[in-house]
Enzyme design. Structure first.
Site, PDB file in Angstrom:
ATOM      1  N   GLY A  29      39.850  37.516  37.880  1.00 14.12           N
ATOM      2  CA  GLY A  29      40.933  36.555  38.020  1.00 14.12           C
ATOM      3  C   GLY A  29      41.717  36.432  36.721  1.00 14.12           C
ATOM      4  O   GLY A  29      41.850  37.378  35.945  1.00 14.12           O
ATOM      5  N   SER A  30      42.198  35.222  36.456  1.00 15.51           N
ATOM      6  CA  SER A  30      43.068  35.022  35.296  1.00 15.51           C
ATOM      7  C   SER A  30      42.345  35.073  33.966  1.00 15.51           C
ATOM      8  O   SER A  30      42.998  35.039  32.915  1.00 15.51           O
ATOM      9  CB  SER A  30      43.802  33.683  35.432  1.00 15.51           C
ATOM     10  OG  SER A  30      44.724  33.737  36.515  1.00 15.51           O
TER      11      SER A  30
END
Length: 670
Positions: A332-333
């Site tokens: 993810g981020s």
């Protein structure tokens, strides 16, 4: 009528003295030859016994009189870095049987059940052990007998020839489930084990390290077996001990783990499934390694029964699965600081480059929308605000400008896509995709849209929690780093000498200027220390400086026609997003780097960041100041989220602009 004289002369007439003499002589000769042959055979046998094979038969005679019995060494202890016991040996009563001295083994085993609890698994394990060794050596039938069982047997011991109760040691794990995945457990030696080990090293032993540190450092923990010579009578009963040669105990190991920090990390994760890895970036030592749910290693020490083992295997939460080393997740981020490093390294952006975020973007010639998590967009963002607010559009554009080849180069330097080489077995390497990989696996070319997905940590890219922690440690050390390891020191129980384990440095990142590295770290500080940051709520009152990045990894993405994300509660648990967070502290002199993954728990800022905050409090301050339950925080964030928008990565905060690129002053850690 014939006279007597004539009758006698007739008898003499038919008598053949020559033949009788010849027959007698033949018999004498035959008997003499037979006697000579027998004497010759006896002489030959005596020569064989006394001269030719004297040493062999002398040894056999001694073996009948004297029994060479192996003495199992004491297995080394395992401590945490502060001396807390993680694995120990407890005194135990052991029921041993010498097969050679038992006339009817089946009957003996059946009668023993009246005095000692025996399961079918105990008997099967005993028969397996008996089959692998000589019959004159004792084999353990059951360990850890209760005092009541010992008393019942001793009252009837004379009814059981070849059966003895002896004192022994049994492996014990004081922390139970805590740290079970990293410490591991011991178990019975299997056929596969015997095939790969030296039999002489395991004389008298029935157990071997099966997982975790117990397996990876088996050679240090095992020790060397000793021997004793016991004189026995003709019936095989021991009479006296003639000689004893004790072996050497296994080495005591000090792990880099902090047991108190491990307990705090497990408590912080609460009822959530997932993993936590805390690492000292200065030397690569693992400070805490959590995988939840866990299991009790004591179940495996004496052999787990089939029903219990099947229950663990069939448990949908997979308690035997070490998520920290084997779990592969989309980052993810949390990948965005590494992507920013790559973009700055190849000068595809500068720290002040502005990119406009309208909430979505498309590739030239394509109608597919690539959305930002904030549907109305962030407006114009630069490096600082893009990381602080986790703008997806900025990193879509950064990835597109970089291209897959340059992304691979930088992420590979951080250790993604390959095992870290930690000194614990069974580690996965995650997946760092490339053009060549996709061509080999899928027989397809690489598409530009896949590069965009990579820019925000989605798509084919997967990492383990350990890899994320290692990458974070390298960010904290400004490109330097050390190979992760859990062995801190080795202690010799005989001399008391303790030898530390030297850290193994990793090659420094290439092509990275100190100024650009500081800009990425400054942006990560905004995540935790600036009111607009996605982890600000969890770290706003921390008395130490920190830098981090939240992440929310999608398990199932939105369809193209969908503009509103489903609510947290309306999504089945197995389809909910994973919550991630990476961080290190203090910023100017890093002492701890952390990666947290909470499976299907929602957003990194509201769930994973509080876990990391509690761990950092414990390690840096010696106590936990922040005590918010991550599961409760997730529920509160879900309830407060605007259903018209896809939720931010953290609890919504003031939408302020980031301060200029001057790192805020670092608080002095206590």
């Amino acid at each position: 009528m014939n006279s007597p004289g004539s009758s006698r002369s007739g008898f003499d007439a038919i008598k053949n003295l020559y033949e009788e003499k010849r027959t007698f002589t033949g018999r004498v000769v035959f008997a003499a030859v037979l006697c000579l042959l027998m004497i010759g055979m006896l002489a030959a046998r005596l020569i064989d016994l006394q001269l030719v094979r004297h040493d062999y038969y002398s040894t056999r005679a001694d073996d009948n009189r004297m029994r060479l019995t192996p003495i199992a060494p004491v297995r080394g202890l395992i401590y945490d870095r502060n001396g807390a016991l993680l694995a120990q040996n407890l005194p135990s009563f052991v029921l041993d049987i010498t097969p050679e001295r038992v006339r009817n083994l089946n009957d003996t085993l059946e009668r023993l059940k009246a005095y000692v609890r025996l399961t079918d698994q105990d008997i099967a394990r005993f028969r397996e052990r008996m089959r692998k060794g000589p019959r004159y050596r004792s084999v353990t039938l059951r360990s850890n007998l209760t005092a009541e069982e010992v008393a019942r047997y001793q009252l009837n011991r004379f009814d059981f020839e070849g059966v003895e109760v002896n004192a022994g040691l049994v492996r014990d794990y004081p922390l139970g489930e805590s740290a079970a995945h990293i410490i591991g457990y011991v178990g019975g030696i299997s056929e596969a084990d015997y095939a790969r080990l030296e039999a002489a090293d395991y004389e008298g032993l029935s157990q071997i390290g099966k997982s975790g540190v117990e397996r990876s450092h088996e050679d240090l923990l095992r020790g060397a077996p000793g021997t004793k010579i016991v004189e026995a009578n003709a019936a095989g009963r021991p009479l006296r001990e003639l000689e004893s040669r004790p072996g050497s105990s296994g080495q005591n190991l000090y792990m880099s783990l902090d047991a108190q920090l491990q307990l705090v990390a497990e408590k912080a994760l609460g009822d959530l499934d997932g993993a936590v890895v805390a690492i000292d970036p200065r030397n690569g030592e693992i400070l805490a390694l959590v995988s939840k749910p866990g299991y009790d290693p004591k179940l495996f020490v004496e052999g787990i029964d089939a029903a219990s083992y099947r229950g663990l295997l069939e448990d949908k939460s997979r308690p035997l699965y070490n998520r920290a080393l084997l779990g592969t997740y989309p980052p993810g981020s949390t990948i965005k600081p590494f992507m920013a490093t790559a973009a700055l390294n190849f000068k595809t952006v500068t720290p002040d480059t502005g990119i406009y975020c309208s909430g979505s973007m498309t590739l030239p010639g394509s109608s597919r929308k690539y959305r930002c998590h904030k549907r109305q967009g962030h407006g114009t963002v630069n490096l600082d605000s893009a990381i602080a607010k986790s703008c997806d559009i900025y990193f879509y554009q950064a990835a597109m400008n970089l291209g897959i080849d340059r992304i691979d180069e930088i992420l590979g330097q951080f250790g993604f896509g390959k095992p870290t080489g930690i000194d614990v077995p069974n580690e996965k390497g995650g997946l760092l995709p490339s053009k060549e990989w996709k061509r080999r696996v899928y027989k397809q070319v690489w598409f530009p849209g896949e590069t965009l997905s990579l820019g925000i940590g989605q798509g084919y890219l997967t990492t383990t929690p350990l890899q994320l922690a290692q990458g974070t440690a390298r960010l904290a050390m400004r490109g330097l780093g050390f190979k992760p390891h859990v062995l801190h020191a080795i202690a010799d129980p005989a001399t008391g000498a303790i030898a530390g384990v030297a850290p193994e440095p990793l090659p420094p990142l290439t092509g990275q200027s100190a100024e650009l590295q500081e800009r990425v770290i400054h942006a990560m500080q905004l995540v935790t220390m600036f009111p607009g940051g996605t982890a600000y709520r969890a770290f706003k009152d921390a008395p130490y400086s920190s830098a981090g990045k939240t992440g929310t990894a999608q398990v199932v993405g939105l369809k193209q026609e969908e503009t509103v994300a489903p609510t947290f509660d309306s999504t089945p648990k197995h389809l909910r997003d994973h919550a991630l967070f990476i961080a290190f502290a203090p910023v100017d002199a890093p002492r701890i780097a952390i990666a947290v993954i909470a499976e299907h728990a929602g957003h990194g800022g509201s769930v994973a960041a509080p876990v990391a905050r509690q761990i950092m409090d414990q390690y840096l301050l010696g106590k936990v100041l922040y005590n918010e339950d991550p599961a409760g925080a997730a529920a509160a964030a879900a309830a407060a989220a605007d259903p018209a928008l896809e939720a931010e990565e953290g609890v919504p905060t003031e939408d302020e602009e980031p301060p200029p690129a001057t790192p805020p002053p670092a608080a002095t850690p206590r």
